[in-house]
Design a protein around this motif. Structure first.
Motif, PDB file in Angstrom:
ATOM      1  N   TRP A   1       4.874  -6.006   8.256  1.00 40.97           N
ATOM      2  CA  TRP A   1       4.471  -4.679   7.789  1.00 40.97           C
ATOM      3  C   TRP A   1       3.502  -4.005   8.745  1.00 40.97           C
ATOM      4  O   TRP A   1       3.396  -2.766   8.771  1.00 40.97           O
ATOM      5  CB  TRP A   1       3.830  -4.790   6.405  1.00 40.97           C
ATOM      6  N   TRP A   2       2.772  -4.789   9.548  1.00 43.70           N
ATOM      7  CA  TRP A   2       1.789  -4.215  10.468  1.00 43.70           C
ATOM      8  C   TRP A   2       2.440  -3.437  11.620  1.00 43.70           C
ATOM      9  O   TRP A   2       1.780  -2.640  12.269  1.00 43.70           O
ATOM     10  CB  TRP A   2       0.923  -5.333  11.048  1.00 43.70           C
ATOM     11  N   SER A   3       3.745  -3.680  11.839  1.00 43.54           N
ATOM     12  CA  SER A   3       4.446  -2.971  12.914  1.00 43.54           C
ATOM     13  C   SER A   3       5.046  -1.647  12.451  1.00 43.54           C
ATOM     14  O   SER A   3       5.603  -0.907  13.265  1.00 43.54           O
ATOM     15  CB  SER A   3       5.556  -3.861  13.490  1.00 43.54           C
ATOM     16  N   VAL A   4       4.939  -1.356  11.156  1.00 47.87           N
ATOM     17  CA  VAL A   4       5.480  -0.118  10.602  1.00 47.87           C
ATOM     18  C   VAL A   4       4.350   0.898  10.448  1.00 47.87           C
ATOM     19  O   VAL A   4       3.210   0.539  10.104  1.00 47.87           O
ATOM     20  CB  VAL A   4       6.157  -0.390   9.232  1.00 47.87           C
ATOM     21  N   HIS A   5       4.645   2.150  10.709  1.00 48.54           N
ATOM     22  CA  HIS A   5       3.637   3.204  10.614  1.00 48.54           C
ATOM     23  C   HIS A   5       3.095   3.301   9.185  1.00 48.54           C
ATOM     24  O   HIS A   5       3.826   3.099   8.209  1.00 48.54           O
ATOM     25  CB  HIS A   5       4.254   4.543  11.040  1.00 48.54           C
ATOM     26  N   SER A   6       1.816   3.609   9.072  1.00 50.93           N
ATOM     27  CA  SER A   6       1.152   3.630   7.759  1.00 50.93           C
ATOM     28  C   SER A   6       1.736   4.682   6.823  1.00 50.93           C
ATOM     29  O   SER A   6       1.644   4.544   5.596  1.00 50.93           O
ATOM     30  CB  SER A   6      -0.347   3.887   7.941  1.00 50.93           C
ATOM     31  N   ALA A   7       2.338   5.739   7.375  1.00 45.51           N
ATOM     32  CA  ALA A   7       2.926   6.787   6.533  1.00 45.51           C
ATOM     33  C   ALA A   7       4.350   6.467   6.100  1.00 45.51           C
ATOM     34  O   ALA A   7       4.909   7.169   5.259  1.00 45.51           O
ATOM     35  CB  ALA A   7       2.901   8.126   7.283  1.00 45.51           C
ATOM     36  N   HIS A   8       4.924   5.417   6.655  1.00 47.14           N
ATOM     37  CA  HIS A   8       6.308   5.074   6.325  1.00 47.14           C
ATOM     38  C   HIS A   8       6.363   4.412   4.947  1.00 47.14           C
ATOM     39  O   HIS A   8       5.575   3.506   4.655  1.00 47.14           O
ATOM     40  CB  HIS A   8       6.879   4.123   7.390  1.00 47.14           C
ATOM     41  N   PRO A   9       7.295   4.828   4.071  1.00 54.36           N
ATOM     42  CA  PRO A   9       7.340   4.245   2.717  1.00 54.36           C
ATOM     43  C   PRO A   9       7.744   2.766   2.713  1.00 54.36           C
ATOM     44  O   PRO A   9       7.428   2.045   1.765  1.00 54.36           O
ATOM     45  CB  PRO A   9       8.390   5.104   2.001  1.00 54.36           C
ATOM     46  N   GLN A  10       8.411   2.312   3.777  1.00 56.35           N
ATOM     47  CA  GLN A  10       8.827   0.916   3.830  1.00 56.35           C
ATOM     48  C   GLN A  10       7.655  -0.038   4.026  1.00 56.35           C
ATOM     49  O   GLN A  10       7.761  -1.232   3.717  1.00 56.35           O
ATOM     50  CB  GLN A  10       9.842   0.742   4.985  1.00 56.35           C
ATOM     51  N   ARG A  11       6.532   0.495   4.526  1.00 58.37           N
ATOM     52  CA  ARG A  11       5.382  -0.357   4.830  1.00 58.37           C
ATOM     53  C   ARG A  11       4.866  -1.075   3.573  1.00 58.37           C
ATOM     54  O   ARG A  11       4.564  -2.275   3.613  1.00 58.37           O
ATOM     55  CB  ARG A  11       4.270   0.489   5.452  1.00 58.37           C
ATOM     56  N   ASP A  12       4.754  -0.362   2.464  1.00 55.14           N
ATOM     57  CA  ASP A  12       4.233  -0.962   1.240  1.00 55.14           C
ATOM     58  C   ASP A  12       5.153  -2.057   0.706  1.00 55.14           C
ATOM     59  O   ASP A  12       4.684  -3.093   0.209  1.00 55.14           O
ATOM     60  CB  ASP A  12       4.022   0.106   0.166  1.00 55.14           C
ATOM     61  N   PHE A  13       6.469  -1.827   0.824  1.00 62.98           N
ATOM     62  CA  PHE A  13       7.412  -2.837   0.341  1.00 62.98           C
ATOM     63  C   PHE A  13       7.344  -4.110   1.196  1.00 62.98           C
ATOM     64  O   PHE A  13       7.367  -5.233   0.660  1.00 62.98           O
ATOM     65  CB  PHE A  13       8.835  -2.272   0.350  1.00 62.98           C
ATOM     66  N   LEU A  14       7.261  -3.946   2.510  1.00 64.30           N
ATOM     67  CA  LEU A  14       7.147  -5.106   3.395  1.00 64.30           C
ATOM     68  C   LEU A  14       5.829  -5.853   3.157  1.00 64.30           C
ATOM     69  O   LEU A  14       5.792  -7.090   3.182  1.00 64.30           O
ATOM     70  CB  LEU A  14       7.239  -4.657   4.863  1.00 64.30           C
ATOM     71  N   LYS A  15       4.782  -5.088   2.936  1.00 65.74           N
ATOM     72  CA  LYS A  15       3.479  -5.699   2.680  1.00 65.74           C
ATOM     73  C   LYS A  15       3.494  -6.501   1.385  1.00 65.74           C
ATOM     74  O   LYS A  15       2.960  -7.619   1.308  1.00 65.74           O
ATOM     75  CB  LYS A  15       2.411  -4.597   2.623  1.00 65.74           C
ATOM     76  N   TYR A  16       4.140  -5.943   0.366  1.00 67.60           N
ATOM     77  CA  TYR A  16       4.240  -6.636  -0.922  1.00 67.60           C
ATOM     78  C   TYR A  16       5.027  -7.928  -0.768  1.00 67.60           C
ATOM     79  O   TYR A  16       4.628  -8.988  -1.269  1.00 67.60           O
ATOM     80  CB  TYR A  16       4.909  -5.700  -1.930  1.00 67.60           C
ATOM     81  N   ASP A  17       6.168  -7.869  -0.066  1.00 61.87           N
ATOM     82  CA  ASP A  17       6.984  -9.062   0.158  1.00 61.87           C
ATOM     83  C   ASP A  17       6.244 -10.100   0.987  1.00 61.87           C
ATOM     84  O   ASP A  17       6.376 -11.312   0.742  1.00 61.87           O
ATOM     85  CB  ASP A  17       8.298  -8.692   0.844  1.00 61.87           C
ATOM     86  N   PHE A  18       5.473  -9.651   1.961  1.00 63.27           N
ATOM     87  CA  PHE A  18       4.741 -10.567   2.840  1.00 63.27           C
ATOM     88  C   PHE A  18       3.740 -11.402   2.042  1.00 63.27           C
ATOM     89  O   PHE A  18       3.700 -12.633   2.162  1.00 63.27           O
ATOM     90  CB  PHE A  18       4.017  -9.761   3.928  1.00 63.27           C
ATOM     91  N   PHE A  19       2.947 -10.748   1.218  1.00 60.48           N
ATOM     92  CA  PHE A  19       1.912 -11.481   0.483  1.00 60.48           C
ATOM     93  C   PHE A  19       2.499 -12.304  -0.664  1.00 60.48           C
ATOM     94  O   PHE A  19       1.961 -13.359  -1.013  1.00 60.48           O
ATOM     95  CB  PHE A  19       0.856 -10.505  -0.032  1.00 60.48           C
ATOM     96  N   GLN A  20       3.604 -11.870  -1.239  1.00 54.65           N
ATOM     97  CA  GLN A  20       4.255 -12.696  -2.251  1.00 54.65           C
ATOM     98  C   GLN A  20       4.825 -13.970  -1.637  1.00 54.65           C
ATOM     99  O   GLN A  20       4.765 -15.045  -2.227  1.00 54.65           O
ATOM    100  CB  GLN A  20       5.359 -11.910  -2.958  1.00 54.65           C
TER     101      GLN A  20
END
Length: 342
Positions: free
Chosen positions: A295-314
């Protein structure tokens, strides 16, 4: 020396002669019996140094020696070597495995509480607009979730009142599934099952240090409870990988990883070489998590960032549950434990 009329010695002289005759130990007598080989027929007692055949180089009737050239035997030897190497090289980490596992299990709750706090307005808007929460209830829902996740995560990390903390975090998982309307999302459902499996591993780990947790269940012993909770935790942990298999586009590499991962998950579920297979899944999921959920490689404004971040920590939470499994072992209801008995 004079004998009596019957050719026998007087009793007093016979006793004197017996006292002068040297006595032999039983072992020497046995050796003399074995050496004596009378020429005449009949019963000839003999001494056998190995009467049961334990020292014989040949195979006995009821036992077949392992063939070192057998492919299955080679695979067993390789598995033993891998287990020994894992045991040796993880020895410095062993005292810290419970703390690492507990922290990783609750890291998704810490991240979720941080996300709700920093996106408070967006969360309220979603709950009120799409989930039709009343104004005050949406605020209360978010506040209770944040407080429960922070307090429960802190209790799990510090190993204080872990059973109550696990109960609170389980409640958060269930209420969020209904509150955000994700209960019928298959990927979300399977991931949450794995998170619940990790929480059950924390609960089981706390049972090793606390004597009584369920005072109202006297019919079930403490050892049996550990067995059942470990079995449930093992089975639930593997649902993350099942979710990975049914999601995304298929390729040869994905098929290969899925087959290997499914085999390791099956071994974890039945408790066969559970420590080795759990360690393999820890390594595989960690590599997968870094390269897929980056998720750190995706721009902060991109909506996919939150989904990747959620999957990463889960995924980190599930890795933490597997680490606790490596530390505790599969428990009594497992193939590994039955092999020790039989």
């Amino acid at each position: 020396m004079m004998a009596d009329s019957h050719g026998l010695l007087p009793p007093r002289r016979l006793a004197i002669l017996n006292s002068l005759t040297p006595t032999l130990p039983l072992s020497a007598m046995a050796s003399r019996i074995s050496i004596a080989r009378p020429a005449s027929g009949g019963y000839q007692p003999s001494y056998q140094p190995d009467p049961h055949g334990f020292g014989s180089s040949g195979s006995s009737s009821g036992f077949r020696a392992a063939n070192p050239d057998d492919p299955l035997e080679k695979l067993r030897n390789f598995a033993r070597q891998v287990e020994d190497n894992v045991e040796i090289y993880t020895q410095p980490l062993k005292p810290h495995l419970p703390a690492i596992g507990r922290f990783l299990i609750v890291v998704t709750f810490l991240e979720d509480s941080w996300r709700i706090t920093t996106q408070w307005g967006d969360q309220l808007w979603y709950l009120q607009r799409h989930r039709h929460f009343p104004w005050g209830l949406s605020h209360l829902f978010l506040a209770v979730n944040v407080l429960t996740m922070l307090i429960g995560s802190g209790a799990v990390i510090t190993k204080r009142y872990s059973e109550y903390a696990v109960g609170g975090l389980l409640g958060v998982v269930i209420f969020q599934a209904f509150g955000y309307g994700l209960i019928f999302d298959l990927n979300f459902f399977l991931r949450n099952l794995s998170v619940i499996g990790g929480l059950l591993m924390v609960f089981t780990d706390s049972m090793y240090t606390r004597k009584k947790i369920f005072a109202g269940l006297p019919s079930i012993s403490e050892t049996d409870r550990k067995k059942y909770f470990l079995l449930a935790g093992r089975v639930l942990l593997i649902f993350l990988f099942i979710g990975f298999m049914i999601r995304g586009e298929w390729s040869w590499s994905r098929a290969f990883v899925s087959v290997i991962g499914l085999a390791a998950c099956s071994m974890v579920a039945v408790g066969f070489k559970a420590k080795w297979s759990a360690a393999f899944l820890v390594l595989t999921l960690s590599i997968f998590n870094v390269f897929i959920n980056n998720w750190w490689s995706v721009h902060s404004a991109h909506p996919q960032r939150d989904f990747l971040k959620y999957d990463f920590f889960q995924t980190l939470s599930i890795v933490g549950g597997l680490i606790l499994l490596v530390n505790m072992g599969p428990g009594g209801l497992s193939v590994d434990e039955k092999k020790k008995t039989y």
